[in-house]
Design a protein around this motif. Structure first.
Motif, mmCIF file in Angstrom:
data_model
loop_
_atom_site.group_PDB
_atom_site.id
_atom_site.type_symbol
_atom_site.label_atom_id
_atom_site.label_comp_id
_atom_site.label_asym_id
_atom_site.label_seq_id
_atom_site.Cartn_x
_atom_site.Cartn_y
_atom_site.Cartn_z
ATOM 1 N N ASP A 276 0.875 -1.218 0.078
ATOM 2 C CA ASP A 276 -0.053 -0.178 -0.091
ATOM 3 C C ASP A 276 0.765 1.351 0.002
ATOM 4 O O ASP A 276 1.762 1.317 0.594
ATOM 5 C CB ASP A 276 -0.882 0.029 1.267
ATOM 6 N N ASN B 244 -6.269 -1.425 -12.382
ATOM 7 C CA ASN B 244 -7.653 -0.853 -11.947
ATOM 8 C C ASN B 244 -7.526 0.096 -10.658
ATOM 9 O O ASN B 244 -8.564 0.334 -10.085
ATOM 10 C CB ASN B 244 -8.630 -1.951 -11.653
ATOM 11 N N ASP B 245 -6.197 0.484 -10.329
ATOM 12 C CA ASP B 245 -6.008 1.168 -9.351
ATOM 13 C C ASP B 245 -5.058 2.537 -9.618
ATOM 14 O O ASP B 245 -4.075 2.649 -8.864
ATOM 15 C CB ASP B 245 -5.512 0.612 -7.944
ATOM 16 N N ARG B 246 -5.166 3.126 -10.482
ATOM 17 C CA ARG B 246 -4.286 4.132 -11.252
ATOM 18 C C ARG B 246 -4.955 5.414 -10.514
ATOM 19 O O ARG B 246 -5.232 6.275 -11.372
ATOM 20 C CB ARG B 246 -4.018 4.090 -12.585
ATOM 21 N N ASP B 247 -5.113 5.696 -9.272
ATOM 22 C CA ASP B 247 -5.659 6.765 -8.869
ATOM 23 C C ASP B 247 -4.635 8.029 -8.623
ATOM 24 O O ASP B 247 -3.502 7.666 -8.062
ATOM 25 C CB ASP B 247 -6.310 6.787 -7.344
ATOM 26 N N ARG B 248 -4.816 9.004 -9.500
ATOM 27 C CA ARG B 248 -3.457 10.071 -9.551
ATOM 28 C C ARG B 248 -3.262 10.402 -8.622
ATOM 29 O O ARG B 248 -2.248 10.745 -7.999
ATOM 30 C CB ARG B 248 -3.934 11.218 -10.776
ATOM 31 N N ASP B 249 -4.291 11.019 -7.571
ATOM 32 C CA ASP B 249 -3.938 11.633 -6.268
ATOM 33 C C ASP B 249 -3.212 10.979 -5.325
ATOM 34 O O ASP B 249 -2.359 11.204 -4.715
ATOM 35 C CB ASP B 249 -5.064 12.302 -5.688
ATOM 36 N N LYS B 250 -3.610 9.616 -5.223
ATOM 37 C CA LYS B 250 -2.932 8.648 -4.376
ATOM 38 C C LYS B 250 -1.752 8.585 -4.723
ATOM 39 O O LYS B 250 -0.636 8.451 -3.775
ATOM 40 C CB LYS B 250 -3.577 7.325 -4.238
ATOM 41 N N TRP B 251 -1.317 8.055 -6.102
ATOM 42 C CA TRP B 251 0.201 7.736 -6.527
ATOM 43 C C TRP B 251 0.977 8.941 -6.618
ATOM 44 O O TRP B 251 2.265 8.971 -6.387
ATOM 45 C CB TRP B 251 -0.027 6.988 -7.821
ATOM 46 N N PHE C 26 0.406 6.628 -17.763
ATOM 47 C CA PHE C 26 0.379 7.162 -16.298
ATOM 48 C C PHE C 26 1.814 7.470 -15.401
ATOM 49 O O PHE C 26 1.863 8.398 -15.067
ATOM 50 C CB PHE C 26 -0.504 6.213 -15.738
ATOM 51 N N THR D 47 -3.209 17.071 -15.116
ATOM 52 C CA THR D 47 -3.968 15.954 -14.799
ATOM 53 C C THR D 47 -3.923 14.980 -16.183
ATOM 54 O O THR D 47 -4.278 15.209 -17.364
ATOM 55 C CB THR D 47 -5.608 16.155 -14.956
ATOM 56 N N PRO E 24 -9.164 3.568 -19.723
ATOM 57 C CA PRO E 24 -9.373 2.674 -18.392
ATOM 58 C C PRO E 24 -9.175 1.622 -18.840
ATOM 59 O O PRO E 24 -8.965 1.242 -19.930
ATOM 60 C CB PRO E 24 -10.859 2.765 -18.302
#
Length: 462
Positions: free
Chosen positions: A35, A63-70, A111, A307, A312
Motif C-alpha cells: 500500500d 484498476n487502481d491508477r488513482d492519480r492523487d494517491k500515486w 500514467f 491531470t 481505463p
C-alpha cells in the motif's frame, strides 16, 4: 528526452538517461510493501542505521491508477529518500490474474510518465511470475512474454528513456505441469522465440525464496549475465533474523542493486506469515549498518494542476488474449502495438487553405508534454495538433527532437504566425508565439513552403 511545454515542466539543460545504479554509492536495503500509505514505515526501515535512499517495491494495479494517491506516494518517496520499484499488475478475476496486453502497457507508460519520480532511473517490473498460469490469464506462454517485453521496451522508452525496465521475477520452485513451467524451460523457450529478449530489459527482478530448488541463491541459475539484479521478493515463514548474514555473506555480487524482502506488513490473510513488523527479522534489518546511497536525482518539477489522461483498464470480456502461436487474432503482439497506440491516440483531419492532412490531437497536458518526443520521423503530410483550453503564449522547445519541424500558429480558426525549419539541435531551440494562440500544428520541415501556407489561411478541423 521529451519535448515539453516549459509552462508546466522544468528540466535542467542536461538530463541524464537510465544509468547503471551500481556505478554510484547504493544502499541495497529495501522492503516490499502493498500500500502506498506504508511508505513512511518503509523509509524508517530501509534508511535506518546510517542508511539513505533505500528501496521499496510496490505493485500498481491497472484498476487502481488513482492519480492523487500515486502522486502523494511519489512525492513522499522524494521527501523520505526512498527509491520506488513499481511492479505492474492487472487485477484478479476469480483465481486468475487477468492477462496483460499492449493496451495495459500504453496505459501504464502514460500514467507513470506523469509521475514525479525522485530519481533519474524509473524502475518498472514487467508484471509477476508469468511461468504460473494463474498469474497470466490462465496461460503459460514464454513466447508471448518475450514478445511482450519487446513491446514494453518500445512503449515505455518512447515515453522516456529514463524508464529502467526489469523482467518479471519468476517462481523458482515451479515444476513443469499443466499450470506452471520450470524456470529454466521458461527462459529457454523465451530465448528460442526471441533470442535477443535479454537486450530488451535493463535488469532482472528475481524471487529467491528458500523453498526453491537453489534456495536464496537461485538467481545464480537465471540468465542475468552482468545486468543489474533486483531481489524483489525473498522471505521466510516467521521471518527469522537471517537478512543481515545473507546481505553480508551471500548476496554479495556487485550487480545486485536492491534486496526488498517480502513483506513489511500483511495484516491477516495468507501473507501474514511473511510480515516483517513484529518479527525478529525486523529488528535485525533495523540494526544492520547501511550506507548512504547517492542516486542520480530527477530534477523534474510538475505542476499540481496537470491531470494525465489515460484509458481505463479493459474489461475481462475485452481483454482478449493475442494468439501468439499464429492464426486466430493475428500473430505476435508486436503487430498490434502500433494499431493500439493509434487507437489510444486521438486523431483527426485538418484543412489549411486548400490542403487536408491527418493529425494526432494533443488536447491534454500529458499529450502536449509528450508531443513528438523521441520519434525518429513523422509520416509525410501528417502532423500533431496541440489544442489549448484557452488562448495564451505557450513556450515550446525542441529538446531531444530527432528531426526538424515547421510550426503553424493558429488562433480563432486562422493561421496567425509561421515558424519554418526549426532544427533539432543542441542546445535546443525555444519558441514562443508573438501573440496569443489556441492551437499549434507541428509538421515536417518544408511543409509550409511545399503547400504555400500563409498567414490568414483558414483552418478547419474535421
Amino acid at each position: 528526452m521529451l519535448k515539453k511545454l516549459l509552462l508546466f515542466l522544468v528540466i535542467s539543460a542536461s538530463v541524464a538517461r537510465a544509468y547503471d545504479p551500481t556505478s554510484v554509492p547504493n544502499n541495497r536495503v529495501g522492503v516490499h510493501i502493498l500500500d502506498p500509505d506504508e511508505i513512511s514505515q518503509a523509509a524508517k526501515l530501509v534508511n535506518s542505521s546510517g542508511g539513505d535512499w533505500g528501496y521499496v517495491t510496490i505493485p500498481m494495479r491497472s484498476n487502481d491508477r488513482d492519480r492523487d494517491k500515486w502522486l502523494r506516494f511519489f512525492q513522499n518517496t522524494r521527501k523520505l529518500h526512498v527509491i520506488p520499484i513499481i511492479r505492474l499488475a492487472t487485477f484478479p478475476d476469480g483465481g486468475t490474474w487477468v492477462e496483460p496486453n499492449a493496451a495495459d502497457l500504453i496505459d501504464f507508460a502514460n500514467f507513470l510518465s506523469d509521475m514525479p519520480w525522485p530519481t533519474t532511473n524509473r524502475y518498472v517490473i514487467l508484471f509477476n511470475e508469468p511461468n504460473h498460469s494463474n498469474e497470466w490469464g490462465g496461460f503459460i506462454d514464454p513466447r508471448a512474454y518475450a514478445t511482450f517485453i519487446l513491446d514494453a521496451k518500445n512503449i515505455f522508452k518512447s515515453r522516456s528513456a529514463d524508464f529502467f525496465l526489469l523482467s518479471a521475477g519468476l517462481d523458482m520452485s515451479a515444476p513443469n505441469s499443466a499450470t506452471s513451467m520450470n524456470v529454466l524451460r521458461f527462459y529457454s523457450q523465451m530465448t528460442f522465440w526471441q533470442p535477443l529478449w535479454q537486450t530488451f530489459v535493463d535488469g532482472f527482478a528475481v524471487h529467491v525464496y528458500p523453498d526453491s530448488r537453489a534456495g536464496i541463491i537461485s538467481y545464480r541459475k537465471e540468465p542475468v549475465g552482468h545486468k543489474p539484479v533486483f531481489i524483489t521478493e525473498v522471505g521466510w515463514v516467521g521471518q527469522p533474523d537471517l537478512y543481515p548474514s545473507a546481505l553480508k555473506q551471500i548476496w554479495t555480487e556487485n550487480n545486485i542493486v536492491a534486496v526488498t524482502p517480502f513483506l513489511l506488513q500483511a495484516g491477516a490473510g495468507e501473507y501474514a506469515k511473511f510480515s516483517l513488523i513484529g518479527s525478529p527479522a525486523y529488528s535485525g534489518l533495523m540494526a544492520l549498518p547501511k550506507i548512504t546511497g547517492s542516486p542520480l536525482l530527477a530534477d523534474i518539477v510538475i505542476s499540481p494542476d496537470i491531470t494525465p489522461t489515460y484509458s481505463p483498464p479493459l474489461t475481462r470480456s475485452a481483454n482478449r488474449r493475442f494468439d501468439v502461436r499464429g492464426g486466430g487474432i493475428g500473430g505476435d503482439i508486436s503487430k498490434w502495438v502500433e494499431i493500439i497506440n493509434n487507437w489510444f491516440n486521438h486523431t483527426g483531419q485538418l484543412t489549411l487553405g486548400s490542403v487536408t492532412i491527418n493529425v494526432e490531437i494533443a488536447d491534454t497536458e500529458s499529450k502536449r508534454q509528450r508531443g513528438l518526443s523521441n520519434r525518429t520521423s513523422l509520416p509525410e503530410n501528417t502532423g500533431m495538433l496541440f489544442i489549448f483550453p484557452k488562448p495564451g503564449r505557450p513556450n515550446f522547445w525542441m529538446k531531444d527532437m530527432n528531426f526538424p519541424l515547421d510550426f503553424i500558429w493558429i488562433s480563432g480558426g486562422q493561421v496567425v504566425q509561421l515558424s519554418t525549419n526549426i532544427p533539432a539541435t543542441q542546445p535546443p531551440v525555444t519558441l514562443t508565439p508573438d501573440q496569443p494562440i489556441d492551437q499549434v500544428l507541428e509538421v515536417n520541415a518544408g511543409f509550409i513552403d511545399k503547400y504555400g501556407i500563409k498567414v490568414g489561411n483558414e483552418v478547419r478541423r474535421r
